[in-house]
Design a protein around this motif. Structure first.
Motif, short mmCIF file in Angstrom:
data_model
loop_
_atom_site.label_atom_id
_atom_site.label_comp_id
_atom_site.label_asym_id
_atom_site.label_seq_id
_atom_site.Cartn_x
_atom_site.Cartn_y
_atom_site.Cartn_z
N MET A 1 0.99 -1.17 0.11
CA MET A 1 0.04 -0.01 0.05
C MET A 1 0.86 1.47 0.04
O MET A 1 1.87 1.27 0.63
N GLU A 2 0.52 2.31 -0.88
CA GLU A 2 1.12 3.42 -0.83
C GLU A 2 1.03 4.52 0.30
O GLU A 2 -0.29 4.51 0.72
N ARG A 3 1.72 4.89 0.86
CA ARG A 3 1.48 5.92 2.06
C ARG A 3 1.35 7.11 1.59
O ARG A 3 1.96 7.78 0.71
N LYS A 4 0.22 7.65 2.17
CA LYS A 4 -0.32 9.14 1.48
C LYS A 4 -0.56 9.84 2.89
O LYS A 4 -0.97 9.52 4.05
N SER A 5 -0.54 11.20 2.65
CA SER A 5 -0.79 11.90 3.70
C SER A 5 -1.68 13.25 2.90
O SER A 5 -1.85 13.35 1.72
N GLY A 6 -2.35 14.00 3.79
CA GLY A 6 -3.42 14.94 3.30
C GLY A 6 -3.87 15.86 4.32
O GLY A 6 -3.17 16.03 5.30
N ILE A 7 -4.78 16.80 4.01
CA ILE A 7 -5.40 17.60 4.83
C ILE A 7 -6.76 17.75 4.93
O ILE A 7 -7.50 17.34 3.92
N ILE A 31 -6.93 22.69 -4.24
CA ILE A 31 -6.49 21.39 -4.76
C ILE A 31 -5.07 21.85 -5.40
O ILE A 31 -4.08 20.89 -5.18
N ASP A 32 -4.67 22.99 -6.18
CA ASP A 32 -3.76 23.35 -6.49
C ASP A 32 -2.47 23.38 -5.51
O ASP A 32 -1.21 22.97 -5.78
N PHE A 33 -2.81 23.85 -4.25
CA PHE A 33 -1.98 23.98 -3.11
C PHE A 33 -1.59 22.54 -2.48
O PHE A 33 -0.48 22.29 -2.34
N LEU A 34 -2.52 21.73 -2.40
CA LEU A 34 -2.31 20.29 -2.09
C LEU A 34 -1.41 19.66 -2.95
O LEU A 34 -0.43 19.17 -2.45
N GLN A 39 0.90 16.79 -1.23
CA GLN A 39 -0.33 15.95 -0.48
C GLN A 39 -0.94 15.15 -1.61
O GLN A 39 -0.97 15.55 -2.83
N LYS A 40 -1.79 14.13 -1.14
CA LYS A 40 -2.45 13.13 -1.92
C LYS A 40 -3.97 13.27 -1.35
O LYS A 40 -4.74 12.62 -2.64
N THR A 198 -8.99 14.52 -9.11
CA THR A 198 -8.51 13.61 -9.64
C THR A 198 -7.47 13.57 -10.90
O THR A 198 -6.49 13.07 -10.64
N LYS A 199 -7.75 14.52 -11.47
CA LYS A 199 -6.62 14.80 -12.56
C LYS A 199 -5.34 15.19 -12.02
O LYS A 199 -4.21 15.03 -12.80
N ASN A 200 -5.25 15.90 -10.88
CA ASN A 200 -4.20 16.30 -10.18
C ASN A 200 -3.80 15.28 -9.19
O ASN A 200 -2.88 15.95 -8.12
N GLY A 201 -4.16 14.26 -8.93
CA GLY A 201 -3.77 13.11 -8.33
C GLY A 201 -3.85 13.27 -6.86
O GLY A 201 -3.55 12.78 -5.74
N ILE A 202 -5.17 14.05 -6.63
CA ILE A 202 -5.76 14.52 -5.11
C ILE A 202 -7.07 13.56 -4.83
O ILE A 202 -8.02 13.48 -5.92
N THR A 203 -7.07 12.64 -4.00
CA THR A 203 -8.08 11.59 -3.74
C THR A 203 -9.08 12.43 -2.68
O THR A 203 -8.62 13.04 -1.67
N ILE A 204 -10.38 12.42 -2.92
CA ILE A 204 -11.51 13.01 -1.70
C ILE A 204 -11.50 11.93 -1.12
O ILE A 204 -12.06 10.80 -1.18
N LEU A 205 -11.51 12.15 0.20
CA LEU A 205 -11.85 11.37 1.59
C LEU A 205 -12.93 12.05 2.11
O LEU A 205 -13.02 13.05 2.69
N GLY A 206 -14.14 11.28 1.91
CA GLY A 206 -15.61 11.84 2.44
C GLY A 206 -15.87 11.29 3.79
O GLY A 206 -15.00 10.67 4.52
N ASP A 207 -17.03 11.71 4.27
CA ASP A 207 -17.28 11.66 5.46
C ASP A 207 -18.75 11.40 5.75
O ASP A 207 -19.69 12.22 5.19
N MET A 208 -19.60 10.45 6.22
CA MET A 208 -20.95 10.15 6.18
C MET A 208 -21.34 9.70 7.48
O MET A 208 -20.83 8.85 8.17
#
Length: 279
Positions: A1-7, A31-34, A39-40, A198-208
């Motif tokens: 698994m790839e290690r990722k970090s984000g905000i 997104i540009d800033f991430l 950040q991923k 997505t095009k910029n390699g950023i994954t959205i982590l949602g919250d339900m």
């Protein structure tokens, strides 16, 4: 698994001149800033339309988008409002002022709706899909009843009697279309923003959220799946015991589920909700 970090950045916290963060140009800039920061992941809080108290964990509809996230700058580009009209809702306060937002944003969105081509193919397909129809009827009924909760409406509406709902829908067709328009615009803007991420390699982590609000489309449509009495009042509500957040615990007030009824139905309500969130 790839290690990722984000905000973690709630959409409502994105800097904005319009009183609340939205799906507009500043979200794209984030997104540009991430990406630039290496950040991923962009983690968001629930994107749902809030109800009383303005908490994203107590929504009027678990599958909705907040109309406040519809970006005025995008509506200007689409020719649905003018810069001068958008400027009327400018508010650069440090905190979100929901009372102010309610007073200026819905009139602005009403102007946009009045100029929108309701006969366009994209909107027709959206309406025919039917996903937000119950939401739109619910919101129109809330307005008709002065924002009272659904269990204080006329009995035929509270119990969602087919004949009464059909008659109301015919009389309030334009208002129902307005609420459909809001979800149409919000969903379209969000999908475009998500594609850009997505095009910029950023994954959205949602919250339900686990729970929904008592006064919600979810409970109105499926009261059998919640622990309610015959008057749609909750028999038991959600909360947590005392912990390091609160010495006295927390009483959230959300109705808890009738898991026996959910199980008998094959948990279809939960399956659809999770499917929507993943989408």
């Amino acid at each position: 698994m790839e290690r990722k970090s984000g905000i973690l950045m709630p959409v409502f916290s994105i800097p904005s001149e319009y009183g609340i963060g939205d799906f507009g140009e500043n979200a794209y800039a984030f997104i540009d800033f991430l990406k630039k920061a290496g950040q991923k992941v962009w983690q968001v809080l629930p994107l749902v339309q809030t109800g009383f108290g303005n908490s994203p964990y107590s929504s009027v509809c678990g599958n909705s988008f907040s109309p406040y996230y519809i970006a005025p700058d995008i509506l200007v580009k689409e020719g649905l409002i003018t810069n001068e009209e958008a400027d009327f809702s400018l508010n650069c306060e440090k905190y979100v002022n929901y009372g102010f937002l309610y007073s200026v944003r819905y009139p602005l969105l009403t102007k946009a709706f009045s100029r929108f081509d309701k006969g366009c193919k994209e909107f027709k397909e959206f309406k025919n899909n039917g996903e937000y129809y119950d939401y739109a009827v619910f919101m129109a009924l809330k307005n008709a009843y002065g924002q009272k909760p659904f269990y204080e409406w006329g009995e035929e509406y509270a119990r969602k009697e087919e004949t009464a709902i059909k008659s109301f829908s015919e009389d309030y067709k334009n208002e129902i279309e307005f609420w459909l328009f809001l979800q149409f615009q919000a969903e379209k803007q969000w999908k475009n923003l998500k594609d850009y991420a997505t095009k910029n390699g950023i994954t959205i982590l949602g919250d339900m959220p686990l729970y929904v609000a008592l006064d919600s489309v979810d409970v109105w449509k499926n009261p059998q799946f919640f622990d309610l009495d015959e008057n749609y009042r909750p028999v038991s509500v959600a909360g947590v015991p005392p912990d390091y957040f609160s010495e006295d615990g927390q009483l959230w007030g959300n109705p808890v589920y009738n898991y026996n009824a959910l199980k008998k139905d094959g948990f279809s309500w939960w399956a659809e909700r999770i499917k929507k969130s993943l989408h």
